[in-house]
Design an enzyme around this catalytic site. Sequence first.
Site, short mmCIF file in Angstrom:
data_model
loop_
_atom_site.label_atom_id
_atom_site.label_comp_id
_atom_site.label_asym_id
_atom_site.label_seq_id
_atom_site.Cartn_x
_atom_site.Cartn_y
_atom_site.Cartn_z
N ASP A 116 16.80 29.86 56.24
CA ASP A 116 17.46 30.68 55.24
C ASP A 116 18.58 31.45 55.95
OD1 ASP A 116 17.81 32.24 52.80
OD2 ASP A 116 16.74 33.85 53.83
N ASP A 172 20.37 34.77 54.30
CA ASP A 172 20.30 36.20 53.98
C ASP A 172 19.00 36.81 54.48
OD1 ASP A 172 22.77 36.37 52.64
OD2 ASP A 172 21.89 35.56 50.81
#
EC number: 3.1.3.5
Length: 376
Positions: free
Chosen positions: A119, A121
């Site tokens: 991922d 963020d």
Amino acid sequence: MSNKVARRLGKCLFVSGRRFESRQSILQLRTETLTDTPLSATLDQSQFSMFKAAEIVNAAAACAEAECIEQLKKTDVVPLLMNYLLGEEQILVADPTAVAAKLRKMVVGGAGKTVVISDFDYTLSRFANEQGERLSTTHGVFDDNVMRLKPELGQKFVDLKNKYYPIEFSPNLTMEEKIPHMEKWWGTSHSLIVNEKFSKNTIEDFVRQSRIVFKDGAEDFIEALDAHNIPLVIFSAGIGNIIEYFLQQKLGAIPRNTHFISNMILFDEDDNACAFSEPLIHTFCKNSSVIQKETSFFHDIAGRVNVILLGDSMGDIHMDVGVERDGPTLKVGYYNGSLDDTAALQHYEEVYDIVLIHDPTLNVAQKIVDIINSSH
């Protein structure tokens, strides 16, 4: 930290496949050391004196598949890393034996069998700054900058977040119940961006002024993956262009091993935003269903059977689903929530192999990659 959490984070040691409750109980093993391991520069030197080489090799041989034994006899740095993981208060490992087994398979497979799916963020980027102030996500880049330039439009982004953010993290709703709300949130936000026709130059400038900050060690981590030809797949429900511009600004260029699976802004001939890529990717659909099968992604990860998965939410745990392979997935989760929310913390322990509590670094991911590279 609460006493309950502190007790659960007790400083256990992991040596030769066994778990020790105190350092005193392994002093009898201090006869030989492993100071020639490539990790000697990154682990505390005192830890090396706690390992008996013969014990480690025998334990590795007992646990490993037959064809792996000879390689493990050369060097088995897995117990050293396990001891580090279990000795840190901010790291939770619910099943050390399972984690050690996955690490051993990854070490034997080496860099050529490894892929990192991460991922972006609050995983590659920091959740908060040194003052504890929350930093931005890729969507948040528009929230922050548009509010400054066009307050009325900026307020619309803020209103959307205030409405849907509590739904995303509600403990009273199932994932299936949340999905329609996430689709509405993402779709409306994207429409606001497209209708405003933001230019590519404007968005790049937004990124320069944004409050997105790399985790400590992120640049070195990404460069190390590139140097060892380990694919990095950044799988984000955010805005992929923001990630690309951020990497270009911080690294100078996008590393050749890096792939993006994200919501991409499409631009017209005048470089103004005109649409978003399909299908829409939100928090709860981060799996193979949103990946175009003909993309270079599948070609470049062919044969990469061992997956290191990095995430910070429940929506990240299935990012490896659909990738054809028969190797292990080691799931490393960043927990940014409250330590008082023991139910949430326990849930993270259940779905992630390794849980990193309020960790602003990529140290653990780097150590994992280091031991994979060290054996070949």
